[in-house]
Write a protein that holds these residues in place. Structure first.
Motif, mmCIF file in Angstrom:
data_model
loop_
_atom_site.group_PDB
_atom_site.id
_atom_site.type_symbol
_atom_site.label_atom_id
_atom_site.label_comp_id
_atom_site.label_asym_id
_atom_site.label_seq_id
_atom_site.Cartn_x
_atom_site.Cartn_y
_atom_site.Cartn_z
ATOM 1 N N ASP A 29 0.925 -0.921 0.274
ATOM 2 C CA ASP A 29 0.052 -0.075 -0.516
ATOM 3 C C ASP A 29 1.247 1.614 -0.491
ATOM 4 O O ASP A 29 0.638 2.604 -0.689
ATOM 5 C CB ASP A 29 -0.915 0.357 1.746
ATOM 6 N N MET B 91 3.513 1.792 -1.598
ATOM 7 C CA MET B 91 4.666 1.771 -2.317
ATOM 8 C C MET B 91 3.644 2.333 -3.446
ATOM 9 O O MET B 91 3.820 2.871 -4.434
ATOM 10 C CB MET B 91 4.901 0.784 -3.294
ATOM 11 N N ARG B 92 2.248 1.630 -3.235
ATOM 12 C CA ARG B 92 0.788 2.324 -4.428
ATOM 13 C C ARG B 92 0.918 3.743 -3.939
ATOM 14 O O ARG B 92 1.136 4.331 -5.037
ATOM 15 C CB ARG B 92 -0.007 1.466 -3.961
ATOM 16 N N HIS B 93 0.920 4.435 -2.629
ATOM 17 C CA HIS B 93 0.436 5.492 -2.681
ATOM 18 C C HIS B 93 1.891 6.425 -3.491
ATOM 19 O O HIS B 93 1.566 7.461 -4.245
ATOM 20 C CB HIS B 93 0.445 5.456 -1.080
ATOM 21 N N MET B 94 3.480 5.666 -3.440
ATOM 22 C CA MET B 94 3.974 6.817 -3.403
ATOM 23 C C MET B 94 3.920 6.667 -5.233
ATOM 24 O O MET B 94 4.536 7.608 -6.047
ATOM 25 C CB MET B 94 5.638 5.848 -2.635
ATOM 26 N N ARG B 95 3.827 5.855 -5.987
ATOM 27 C CA ARG B 95 3.663 5.819 -7.094
ATOM 28 C C ARG B 95 2.597 7.080 -7.678
ATOM 29 O O ARG B 95 2.330 7.562 -8.457
ATOM 30 C CB ARG B 95 3.527 4.017 -7.671
ATOM 31 N N TYR B 96 1.425 6.457 -6.913
ATOM 32 C CA TYR B 96 -0.216 6.962 -8.087
ATOM 33 C C TYR B 96 -0.515 8.073 -6.738
ATOM 34 O O TYR B 96 -1.529 8.917 -7.228
ATOM 35 C CB TYR B 96 -1.192 6.031 -7.957
#
Length: 412
Positions: free
Chosen positions: A401, A403-408
């Motif tokens: 989660d 890593m997703r927050h950092m990407r999107y």
């Protein structure tokens, strides 16, 4: 087997691709199926295959090149020995000729001495003119400029001319005539003074008999022969060249990392069946070349070559050798790479603690001084700890989660 380079039609510096292409062309041309009428096709095809087997392997090719170089050196040494034998044979023939000339000159001198004994001082003067030095005899036989430079030939000519002038002045006398006074003639160089005096009553004086300086005694016949042979050999041989050194012998010694750290003695086996033992020293590492004087190939008539030993460090599971530094890998987790941590790392002397700074990536390393190989002048290389960030064995939902927050961006 014949020369593999000539069999494949390539140069000695040909690359692997060129050798492979030449082998394919030769094999296609010489294949027995394409030359059924030629009974030697199979033999030539097999020779081409053997030549390719030698040249395609770098180690076998290196060994063949070294053996070929050694054979060429031996042939050169044999050719040099044959030429030296020919020069010695010519020197012996010339020496016999010089001895004959020396015997003839001694006979002429003895005859001149007998004539001088009969004729008195005039015969002694003739004997002085007929004397010939060994160097002049060699110049008369072989020529003044043969085997010598222009300066030496000119010097020899000047000495002979000066000697002739001195001998001619010995026999010249100037009779003086005076009335009432005595007159003394100036003495010529290297001769005794001759005086003339006027007779009583003004009559013309008669010249006295000239007396020459005593002749220098000639050395005995054996010494003259030695002097003649020395001058003859100096002309034939010229400046002597030192014998060519035998080729060096190449070898590879595989050592362990502990051998380099402990500077232990190492034994290397040579291609000629010998075992040479030497000690490792500080300043040696992977790829270092050690020269052992006088341990190379042995060829008669030439100084022995040297032994060149290339060190090769065996593969180690813990460390990698680069120069005098040792490299090792330290795996750390993602949170340790971001936040930093204290860890232990394996060294040649045991485990030691190491500090990993925060935000350390896999492209960074930590250097621990003086834990590497022995360098020169008492120095040592370093231990380089290469950091490797690894993930967990099982996926972590919280990390996913994040890593997703950092990407999107913000995730709902």
């Amino acid at each position: 087997m014949r020369d593999p380079y000539s069999l494949l039609g390539v140069q000695k510096d040909a690359g692997p691709d060129e050798i492979k292409a030449a082998w394919r062309s030769k094999a296609k041309t010489l294949h027995p199926d394409h030359n059924r009428d030629d009974p030697l096709a199979s033999r030539r095809f097999a020779e081409v295959g053997q030549a390719y087997e030698v040249l395609k392997d770098p180690e076998r090719r290196r060994r063949y090149d070294r053996a070929l170089e050694t054979q060429q050196t031996i042939m050169q040494q044999r050719e040099a020995a044959r030429q030296a034998e020919e020069r010695a044979r010519a020197a012996r023939a010339n020496a016999e000729r010089v001895m004959e000339e020396l015997a003839r000159a001694n006979a002429q001198r003895a005859q001149a001495q007998n004539q001088a004994h009969d004729q008195g001082s005039s015969g002694a003067s003739t004997m002085g003119r007929d004397q010939e030095s060994p160097e002049d005899m060699i110049n008369r036989i072989f020529g003044a400029g043969q085997g010598a430079g222009p300066a030496s030939a000119q010097a020899g000519g000047s000495q002979s001319q000066a000697r002739s002038q001195a001998q001619s002045q010995t026999h010249s006398q100037t009779p003086g005539a005076s009335q009432g006074k005595a007159r003394q003639a100036p003495p010529p160089p290297e001769t005794t003074a001759e005086t003339t005096a006027s007779a009583p009553g003004g009559a013309e004086a008669k010249p006295e008999t000239g007396q020459t300086a005593p002749q220098k005694p000639q050395p005995p016949l054996p010494l003259q022969a030695i002097e003649l042979l020395t001058g003859l050999m100096r002309r034939i041989r010229g400046n002597p060249t030192p014998p060519e050194k035998a080729p060096d012998l190449l070898a590879t010694a595989t050592v362990s990392l502990n051998d380099l750290l402990q500077l232990a003695p190492v034994t290397v086996s040579l291609s000629d069946g010998r075992d040479v033992r030497f000690a490792l020293e500080a300043g040696m590492t992977d790829g270092h070349v050690i020269r052992l004087s006088g341990q190379g190939l042995r060829i008669p008539g030439a100084p022995r070559g040297d032994l060149l030993v290339t060190l090769k460090v065996a593969r180690d599971e813990r460390f990698r050798v680069e120069g005098f530094d040792l490299h090792t890998v330290l795996p750390i987790s993602l949170e340790d790479a971001v936040l930093g941590t204290e860890a232990e790392v394996e060294t040649p002397g045991g485990r030691v603690p190491v500090s990993i700074p925060a935000w350390t990536g896999s492209d960074q390393s930590v250097r621990i001084e003086r834990l590497g190989l022995h360098a020169s002048a008492g120095e040592r290389g370093d231990l380089v700890v290469e950091v490797r960030v690894i993930l967990w064995e099982k996926p972590d939902p919280k990390v996913i989660d994040l890593m997703r927050h950092m990407r999107y961006g913000l995730f709902v």
